[in-house]
Write an enzyme that holds these catalytic residues in place. Sequence first.
Site, PDB file in Angstrom:
ATOM      1  N   LYS A 193       0.831  -1.217   0.000  1.00  0.00           N
ATOM      2  CA  LYS A 193       0.000   0.000   0.000  1.00  0.00           C
ATOM      3  C   LYS A 193       0.860   1.260   0.000  1.00  0.00           C
ATOM      4  O   LYS A 193       0.641   2.184  -0.779  1.00  0.00           O
ATOM      5  CB  LYS A 193      -0.933   0.041   1.233  1.00  0.00           C
ATOM      6  CG  LYS A 193      -1.866  -1.147   1.359  1.00  0.00           C
ATOM      7  CD  LYS A 193      -2.852  -0.987   2.497  1.00  0.00           C
ATOM      8  CE  LYS A 193      -2.220  -0.967   3.888  1.00  0.00           C
ATOM      9  NZ  LYS A 193      -1.631  -2.258   4.300  1.00  0.00           N
ATOM     10  N   ARG A 244      -9.423   1.104   9.200  1.00  0.00           N
ATOM     11  CA  ARG A 244      -9.007  -0.248   9.588  1.00  0.00           C
ATOM     12  C   ARG A 244     -10.091  -0.952  10.401  1.00  0.00           C
ATOM     13  O   ARG A 244      -9.888  -2.090  10.807  1.00  0.00           O
ATOM     14  CB  ARG A 244      -7.739  -0.160  10.439  1.00  0.00           C
ATOM     15  CG  ARG A 244      -6.454  -0.471   9.668  1.00  0.00           C
ATOM     16  CD  ARG A 244      -5.329  -0.257  10.636  1.00  0.00           C
ATOM     17  NE  ARG A 244      -4.101  -0.936  10.361  1.00  0.00           N
ATOM     18  CZ  ARG A 244      -3.065  -0.378   9.732  1.00  0.00           C
ATOM     19  NH1 ARG A 244      -3.157   0.826   9.235  1.00  0.00           N
ATOM     20  NH2 ARG A 244      -1.939  -1.040   9.614  1.00  0.00           N
ATOM     21  N   ARG A 298      12.584  -7.364   4.368  1.00  0.00           N
ATOM     22  CA  ARG A 298      12.714  -6.036   5.027  1.00  0.00           C
ATOM     23  C   ARG A 298      13.653  -6.122   6.220  1.00  0.00           C
ATOM     24  O   ARG A 298      14.481  -5.242   6.436  1.00  0.00           O
ATOM     25  CB  ARG A 298      11.343  -5.526   5.507  1.00  0.00           C
ATOM     26  CG  ARG A 298      10.450  -4.997   4.410  1.00  0.00           C
ATOM     27  CD  ARG A 298       9.358  -4.102   4.990  1.00  0.00           C
ATOM     28  NE  ARG A 298       8.461  -4.777   5.926  1.00  0.00           N
ATOM     29  CZ  ARG A 298       7.450  -5.578   5.582  1.00  0.00           C
ATOM     30  NH1 ARG A 298       7.211  -5.816   4.320  1.00  0.00           N
ATOM     31  NH2 ARG A 298       6.682  -6.140   6.511  1.00  0.00           N
ATOM     32  N   ARG A 333      11.498  -1.513  11.627  1.00  0.00           N
ATOM     33  CA  ARG A 333      10.392  -0.986  12.439  1.00  0.00           C
ATOM     34  C   ARG A 333      10.157  -1.852  13.665  1.00  0.00           C
ATOM     35  O   ARG A 333      10.291  -3.071  13.603  1.00  0.00           O
ATOM     36  CB  ARG A 333       9.110  -0.999  11.593  1.00  0.00           C
ATOM     37  CG  ARG A 333       8.835   0.284  10.876  1.00  0.00           C
ATOM     38  CD  ARG A 333       7.723   0.129   9.867  1.00  0.00           C
ATOM     39  NE  ARG A 333       6.461  -0.341  10.421  1.00  0.00           N
ATOM     40  CZ  ARG A 333       5.307  -0.322   9.751  1.00  0.00           C
ATOM     41  NH1 ARG A 333       5.269   0.140   8.524  1.00  0.00           N
ATOM     42  NH2 ARG A 333       4.203  -0.766  10.308  1.00  0.00           N
ATOM     43  N   ARG A 370      -0.236  -8.585  13.797  1.00  0.00           N
ATOM     44  CA  ARG A 370      -0.816  -7.554  12.913  1.00  0.00           C
ATOM     45  C   ARG A 370      -1.702  -8.207  11.853  1.00  0.00           C
ATOM     46  O   ARG A 370      -2.757  -7.682  11.507  1.00  0.00           O
ATOM     47  CB  ARG A 370       0.306  -6.734  12.242  1.00  0.00           C
ATOM     48  CG  ARG A 370       0.964  -5.743  13.203  1.00  0.00           C
ATOM     49  CD  ARG A 370       2.317  -5.262  12.694  1.00  0.00           C
ATOM     50  NE  ARG A 370       2.251  -4.519  11.455  1.00  0.00           N
ATOM     51  CZ  ARG A 370       3.302  -4.340  10.637  1.00  0.00           C
ATOM     52  NH1 ARG A 370       4.492  -4.845  10.951  1.00  0.00           N
ATOM     53  NH2 ARG A 370       3.177  -3.645   9.544  1.00  0.00           N
TER      54      ARG A 370
HETATM   55  P1  AMP Z   1       0.976   0.788   9.288  1.00  0.00           P
HETATM   56  O1  AMP Z   1       2.194   1.597   9.059  1.00  0.00           O
HETATM   57  O2  AMP Z   1      -0.189   1.216   8.409  1.00  0.00           O
HETATM   58  O3  AMP Z   1       1.217  -0.700   9.204  1.00  0.00           O
HETATM   59  O4  AMP Z   1       0.499   1.077  10.784  1.00  0.00           O
HETATM   60  C1  AMP Z   1       1.336   0.787  11.885  1.00  0.00           C
HETATM   61  C2  AMP Z   1       0.523   0.729  13.163  1.00  0.00           C
HETATM   62  O5  AMP Z   1      -0.118   1.995  13.379  1.00  0.00           O
HETATM   63  C3  AMP Z   1      -0.636  -0.274  13.169  1.00  0.00           C
HETATM   64  O6  AMP Z   1      -0.210  -1.580  13.475  1.00  0.00           O
HETATM   65  C4  AMP Z   1      -1.527   0.321  14.256  1.00  0.00           C
HETATM   66  O7  AMP Z   1      -1.006   0.103  15.539  1.00  0.00           O
HETATM   67  C5  AMP Z   1      -1.405   1.814  13.962  1.00  0.00           C
HETATM   68  N1  AMP Z   1      -2.418   2.269  12.979  1.00  0.00           N
HETATM   69  C6  AMP Z   1      -2.184   2.771  11.733  1.00  0.00           C
HETATM   70  N2  AMP Z   1      -3.324   3.108  11.124  1.00  0.00           N
HETATM   71  C7  AMP Z   1      -4.317   2.808  11.997  1.00  0.00           C
HETATM   72  C8  AMP Z   1      -5.729   2.905  11.949  1.00  0.00           C
HETATM   73  N3  AMP Z   1      -6.372   3.362  10.869  1.00  0.00           N
HETATM   74  N4  AMP Z   1      -6.429   2.500  13.052  1.00  0.00           N
HETATM   75  C9  AMP Z   1      -5.801   2.046  14.143  1.00  0.00           C
HETATM   76  N5  AMP Z   1      -4.485   1.918  14.260  1.00  0.00           N
HETATM   77  C10 AMP Z   1      -3.734   2.287  13.193  1.00  0.00           C
END
Ligand code: AMP
Length: 193
Positions: free
Chosen positions: A13, A88, A127, A136, A147
Amino acid sequence: MRLILFGPPGAGKGTQAKRLETVHGLKQLSTGDMLRAAVNSGSALGNKLKNIMASGELVSDDIMCDLIEDRIKQPDCQKGFILDGFPRTTAQAEALDKMLQKNGINLDHVIELVVDEQELFNRLQARIAESGDAVRADDNEETFRHRLDVYKAQTAPVLPYYKEKDLVRQIDGMQPIDVVADKIDGLLTKKAA
Ligand code: AMP
């Protein structure tokens, strides 16, 4: 053009959203990046978010919806935006609909990048190997597995909500980055024609 990029962690994404930003001038709104910036700033909110994110759990819907609502009103989003990592949960999708309605804007597509689980783990290993210590905090096998579970339990159920609105366009995310990008461009051109 207002897009949602949808798919499990590691589906591509962010990669595709960044390209769409460069090529089409749409603003990438990555909620993960926004939250990581808050964590890095050392703010009180950031400190609260740090452990939630490192565990792979979701941050509360209220925080996320406020963050996005503030963001989509900004001038740099007026030409269009790509939501990357939001919504999400179904509650976030419903709140987003209300925000968009209030601001008189429509979603054009929800682009689902479909990638199988084995490939997601292969990409995670790559990664980790590439990033070394800079990896990360949530990019380790145990947290990644969590996740994915959170994705299946809370995020994948958002898809029927958008399928009902006939907004979901599936793209095979197993293909090379350029091929996926071409397929997305094809969708956008069709819409604009
Ligand atoms: P990402 O970089 O999109 O994988 O997001 C990393 C982390 O940020 C996720 O595992 C959640 O803990 C938090 N996060 C990101 N976007 C959301 C969202 N829309 N709702 C809730 N938590 C989020």
